[in-house]
Design a protein around this motif. Sequence first.
Motif, PDB file in Angstrom:
ATOM      1  N   ALA A 209       0.827  -1.210   0.000  1.00 50.13           N
ATOM      2  CA  ALA A 209       0.000   0.000   0.000  1.00 50.13           C
ATOM      3  C   ALA A 209       0.858   1.255   0.000  1.00 50.13           C
ATOM      4  N   GLU A 212      -0.524   4.822  -1.225  1.00 47.74           N
ATOM      5  CA  GLU A 212      -1.716   5.414  -0.620  1.00 47.74           C
ATOM      6  C   GLU A 212      -1.344   6.369   0.502  1.00 47.74           C
ATOM      7  N   SER A 220      -9.269   3.063  -1.735  1.00 44.92           N
ATOM      8  CA  SER A 220      -8.005   2.442  -1.387  1.00 44.92           C
ATOM      9  C   SER A 220      -7.776   1.296  -2.351  1.00 44.92           C
ATOM     10  N   LEU A 223      -7.504  -1.909  -0.173  1.00 46.82           N
ATOM     11  CA  LEU A 223      -8.697  -2.394   0.523  1.00 46.82           C
ATOM     12  C   LEU A 223      -9.830  -2.735  -0.437  1.00 46.82           C
ATOM     13  N   LEU A 257      -2.921   2.346   5.786  1.00 49.19           N
ATOM     14  CA  LEU A 257      -4.309   1.900   5.684  1.00 49.19           C
ATOM     15  C   LEU A 257      -5.095   2.149   6.969  1.00 49.19           C
ATOM     16  N   ARG A 281     -12.748   3.559   2.622  1.00 49.52           N
ATOM     17  CA  ARG A 281     -11.940   2.703   3.486  1.00 49.52           C
ATOM     18  C   ARG A 281     -12.769   2.174   4.649  1.00 49.52           C
TER      19      ARG A 281
END
Length: 343
Positions: A209, A212, A220, A223, A257, A281
């Motif tokens: 990730a 992000e 995301s 996700l 995240l 998210r």
Amino acid sequence: MPTEPRELTAEIAERFARIALGHVGREYPNKPDHVLAGPQDARTPRELHPVFYGSFDWHSCVHSYWLLARVLRRFPDTAAATEITALFEAQFTAEKIAAECDYLAQPTARGFKRPYGWAWLLKLAAELSALPNRDWSVRLAPLAEAFAQRFRDFLPLATYPVRVGTHFNTAFGLRMAADYAQATQDAAFSALLRETGLRWYGEDADCPAWGEPSGDDFQSSALIEAECMRRLLAPEAFLPWLARFLPRIENHQPRTLFEPASVSDRSDGKIAHLDGLNLSRAWCWRSLAASLPADDPRRPMALEAAQRHLAAGLPHIAGDYMGEHWLATFALLALEAGEAPAG
């Protein structure tokens, strides 16, 4: 812990419906996704799209209609229900749907709203099919089938997925289309979506990730991929996949995240996407939490992350039109997803 709502109530649903009713019929400002093959194609949004001409752009109008259909189904006694019913009767007519189909039939519209708008139109069709009044579903069916066929034609040609955090993300497209395939009991379409998901994402592991959040993400990429695979796979296949894809959740990794995005200027449409990132998210974290066993230590971590993102996003769904024309949809997804956190 912030005291933001944790579930969709009739009061919140009424508020969301009022927001959507305030813009689905608002033609301007408008950002058309339209190719002109000649001067005859220079037409107004309402002329091009007699059903979905409002809400700043076509796809936001479509998913705002989904929000209204969802509110009508879950809370048919709200004050907004009468207005929603009247709107659907006026807009979901055979003549207007035929005009939307005619637009799609133009050679210049082959890639129109792929895959985000495709997915939301199918999600809307699935929701309408669950309402007591089936007339709207029947009238929308030709347009829904046209988009379903676009998925059938496109997915075998799509060698690679698109992993960005915006409209072009392919995991989001598969995830929403799966609801339509289930609602229509289309086993072949469901199989195509599942096979494509496995082809694109089945071998993914240890997602970093690292990208992000990007400056205009509203999803995301990590996700939504996980949520896509949760929707497409049986639990006995999904849980081992999730353990490979995000193996360090127990350590709150990847850290990004778990941390809501900061939004510096909500009058800037791209920067305002980050409010949507927080809400989407939250939707994904709650869905993923619900898929985990009750005693799984990842479950409370996912629920806590969801609540932090809800707290960051929910206060900002209205106030500036750059967010107001679409954010309530993702707030509704988040509030309905999975189950409410305990405590």
